[in-house]
Scaffold this motif. Structure first.
Motif, short mmCIF file in Angstrom:
data_model
loop_
_atom_site.label_atom_id
_atom_site.label_comp_id
_atom_site.label_asym_id
_atom_site.label_seq_id
_atom_site.Cartn_x
_atom_site.Cartn_y
_atom_site.Cartn_z
N VAL A 152 0.79 -1.17 0.04
CA VAL A 152 0.10 -0.10 -0.18
C VAL A 152 0.89 1.17 -0.09
N GLY A 153 0.56 2.07 -0.76
CA GLY A 153 1.27 3.66 -0.80
C GLY A 153 2.45 3.42 -1.44
N SER A 154 2.94 2.25 -2.04
CA SER A 154 4.21 2.35 -2.83
C SER A 154 4.36 2.96 -3.95
N GLY B 72 -0.54 7.89 6.07
CA GLY B 72 0.92 7.78 5.71
C GLY B 72 1.27 7.89 4.40
N ARG B 73 0.51 8.37 3.56
CA ARG B 73 0.86 8.57 1.94
C ARG B 73 1.56 10.02 1.74
N GLY B 74 1.70 10.61 2.62
CA GLY B 74 2.33 11.92 2.34
C GLY B 74 3.45 12.21 3.27
N LYS C 109 2.36 3.02 -7.11
CA LYS C 109 2.07 2.16 -8.28
C LYS C 109 1.36 3.25 -9.34
N THR C 110 0.26 4.22 -8.96
CA THR C 110 -0.50 4.79 -9.90
C THR C 110 0.45 5.59 -10.76
N ILE C 111 1.54 6.04 -10.49
CA ILE C 111 2.19 6.74 -11.43
C ILE C 111 2.96 5.93 -12.49
N ASN D 230 9.98 10.14 1.32
CA ASN D 230 9.40 11.31 2.29
C ASN D 230 8.58 10.60 3.34
N ARG D 231 8.46 9.29 3.36
CA ARG D 231 7.52 8.73 4.24
C ARG D 231 8.05 8.37 5.54
N LEU D 232 7.28 8.80 6.72
CA LEU D 232 7.50 8.40 8.02
C LEU D 232 6.85 7.19 8.37
#
Ligand SMILES: Nc1ncnc2c1ncn2[C@@H]1O[C@H](COP(=O)(O)OP(=O)(O)OP(=O)(O)O)[C@@H](O)[C@H]1O
Length: 684
Positions: free
Chosen positions: A286-288, A572-574, A290-292, A440-442
């Motif tokens: 999740v959140g890795s 946790g996506r930003g 993929k969309t781009i 940038n993810r924490l």
């Protein structure tokens, strides 16, 4: 009647009931028979009421003392009454079953089976099932199937429909070659279907399950291998070339691609520009990001003067992707024309969208199932992306592939499967893994707490909102039989609104809302016009609001770990520190242990494996397992031994494909038709 007959060929299923079945994804007899139970119950002997008091649950034969009462409490209907047998008297309550008032006769005796609840020093029998004595006698001594709840469809309705279908419909003929059945000691197909629903005993249920799990895996693996072989000889309908524009786009993105994203894009680009049809699975936690990657693939199609389409499972996601693509295209000043196509658009909007697609006035199309409706005629459809593969049936993906004759296909999945298992399942099918989170993810901070922490959690949410952030609060779905226990989304948000200061906008989202309403709420949440979103699990997959930093989950013990991980993935996506509050309503040791896994780790692969260890192999808390990849029964972890058998068998069959897989063999036909595999990648 056979497995292809529509569901209303059964007696007693009229238009209204048919709609209820269809909403649950059951439109023909085959769907019905493959809607397997989630577990079984066995009915205990009838006991005196006096004894049930001690045991807190059971079945007794009692008389309804006086006419039942019916009243309404907010949105619930409540039927109450008093029942007695020679050994005691008890109050009884049913929620949302108003018809009982007229169907149960006062002064008559019935078997009541249920749990005793203690409230304010008093004992109640809550929501007991009611049977006539002969009926109960018949049920005794056999395992009774329990089906997954879906709105309006009860276990009883399913049992009845399935019984009738088994008795009257002509079932599919055996399609597994005899020698394979013998080698692995597999039950016959017809036996397995009967016994999975109405097992004689535990042993026959296990035999049935083994056979059906084997089939799920085998058909899946065969389909993937077969298509992989076939596709190497197929040329794509439109040959794409590498374009200089793409690296420029990557350069001007608001972020730098992670190493994993760069690697996967290289693989994708090489695929898409080769002279073979691409079939690639992109996996990533999740959140890795993929969309781009999907967007870049669509841009490459557009640069080549072709169309690209991305199909997602919900309206909310379709809009989100559409907006993400459109704003990227605008901000980078790219010439691509984008189009949205979803079910909730008006007839006119849809018609216009279809016209633009057909006249090749658009390059990139984003949508839901609407993308595969017949009315859509694509022009030069070169790339097809399906997101969250497990939400789509095989038929739908095939339909989309056929629209573009032979487009490249990319499937995106956030389901973590260890590489070793992925290789067994997909063979050497091309898999790319985005195994790195943006820099940038924490890491999300987690806590597992009981409900006494709720007030503190609200205060915490308030503070986060004051700092400009947003929060999700998840309550479980209200299920018919658990009406009082479950937190109701609407009431919950009303209470929360009172609890939080007025400047915090609280709204709710649930599955029964119209797509248009859902979209509106999501859009307002995205714009931070709503700060706290109270929701059911409809926000689970793919929703992206990077400003949201708190995920609070009520009754966390009711969710599977994979699902909780998906839910947590909404925050946790930003770049902001994010938090996940897992709140449990019952504090059994198992609950704490399970939730502890999430507390320790944010890694989807690790969580999937630990979940399995904790459950242990014999632990049939349901015969349908974690739902990874949505095999209906099979669980690639728990049933790893069967998976291996199926994989070996697939290799054996492929080797002797002339013998086993000729075009008119039952196995080949079954494989092509194996639409009961919710996950299939058959169009790859
Ligand atoms: N390399 C990157 N650096 C920083 N942010 C990124 C990067 N790649 C993607 N993002 C951002 O991270 C967020 C999550 O990305 P995305 O929506 O693609 O996740 P996903 O892999 O689809 O996850 P899920 O399966 O949970 O939907 C988005 O806001 C996206 O813009």
């Amino acid at each position: 009647m056979n497995e292809m007959s529509p569901i209303d060929s059964l007696k007693g299923i009229g238009e209204k009931t048919r709609a209820v079945f269809e909403r649950a994804g059951i439109s023909d007899i085959g769907d019905l028979l493959h809607d397997y139970p989630r577990g079984y119950e066995s009915y205990e002997p009838i006991m005196p009421l006096g004894e049930i008091y001690d045991k807190n649950a059971g079945a007794f034969y009692g008389e309804i003392v006086s006419p039942l009462n019916l009243r309404r409490v907010r949105r619930l209907t409540v039927v109450t009454g008093v029942i007695r047998d020679g050994t005691g008297t008890i109050q009884v309550t049913w929620f949302n079953m108003p018809y009982l008032k007229s169907s149960l006769v006062s002064g008559s005796r019935y078997v009541f089976r249920g749990k005793i609840v203690r409230k304010r020093q008093q004992m109640f029998l809550e929501q007991p099932a009611v049977f006539r004595m002969e009926e109960y006698e018949k049920l005794r001594g056999r395992l009774q199937p329990v089906y997954p709840l879906s709105e309006g469809l009860t276990t009883k309705m399913l049992q009845k429909a399935i019984r009738q279908a088994l008795d009257e419909a002509e079932l599919e003929k055996e399609y597994l070659p005899e020698e394979i059945r013998h080698k692995y000691n597999l039950a016959e197909y017809n036996y397995a279907i009967e016994e999975i629903h109405f097992p004689k005993d535990d042993h026959s249920m296990r035999l049935a399950r083994h056979r059906l799990v084997f089939d799920e895996f085998l058909l899946f693996i065969l389909a993937v291998r077969n298509l992989k072989e076939g596709r190497e000889k197929i040329r794509p309908s439109f040959l794409l070339e590498k374009k200089e524009e793409i690296p420029k786009i990557i350069e001007s993105l608001p972020f730098t691609l992670t190493g994993a994203q760069q690697k996967v894009w290289k693989e994708l680009e090489a695929d898409l520009t080769s002279s073979e049809v691409t079939a690639r699975l992109i996996q990533g936690d999740v959140g890795s990001g993929k969309t781009i990657l999907a967007e870049l693939a669509l841009f490459l199609a557009a640069e080549n003067g072709c169309q690209g389409a991305i199909m997602v499972p919900t309206e909310v996601l379709a809009r989100q992707h559409y907006e993400s693509i459109t704003s990227l295209v605008e901000s980078l000043g790219l010439p691509y024309r984008t189009e949205l196509l979803t079910g909730s658009m008006t007839g006119k909007q849809k018609r216009l969208a279809c016209e633009r697609i057909e006249n090749q006035e658009v390059d990139i199309i984003v949508g839901t199932h609407a993308l595969i409706q017949e009315k859509v005629h694509y022009k030069k459809l070169a790339v097809v992306i399906t997101d969250e593969q497990h939400r789509f049936g095989v038929r739908q993906r095939e339909a989309l592939s056929q629209k573009g004759s032979m487009p490249h296909t990319i499937v995106m999945s956030a389901t973590p499967i260890p590489r070793t298992l992925a290789v067994i399942l997909y063979g050497d099918l091309d898999i790319s893994i985005v195994n790195e989170l943006p820099a940038n993810r924490l890491p999300i901070k987690n806590c597992v707490v009981d409900t006494s922490y709720r007030e503190k959690a609200y205060t915490f949410i308030k503070r986060q909102v004051e700092e400009g952030r947003q929060a999700y609060v998840i309550c479980p779905m209200v299920e018919e039989s658990e009406a009082m226990e479950a937190e109701n989304v609407i009431e919950y948000s009303a209470r929360l609104r009172e609890r939080l200061p007025a400047f915090i906008q609280v709204e709710y989202l649930h599955g029964k809302m119209k797509p248009k309403e859902k979209n509106e709420i999501m859009e307002r949440f995205l714009k931070n016009e709503i700060q706290v979103l109270v929701s059911t699990t409809v926000v689970e997959v793919g929703v992206n609001v990077p400003n949201a930093t708190v995920m609070m989950i009520e009754n966390a013990e009711r969710f599977g770990l994979a699902q909780l991980h998906q839910l947590r993935g909404r925050v946790g996506r930003g770049g902001f520190q994010s938090y996940c509050i897992l709140m449990y309503g019952n504090d059994g040791k198992k609950t704490k242990e399970r939730l502890g896994i999430l507390n320790r780790s944010n890694d989807g692969f690790y969580i999937a494996e630990e979940d399995l260890k904790l459950r242990g192999p014999g632990d049939l808390f349901g015969i349908r397992q974690s739902g990874i990849l949505d095999f209906k029964l099979g669980d690639i972890f728990q049933d790893a031994a069967i998976l291996k058998e199926a994989s070996d068998t697939a290799a054996f069959i492929m080797e002797k494909s002339d013998k086993f897989l000729s075009k008119d063999s039952p196995l080949f036909k079954k494989m092509m038709k194996s639409t009961h595999l919710e996950d299939g990648m058959l169009n790859l």
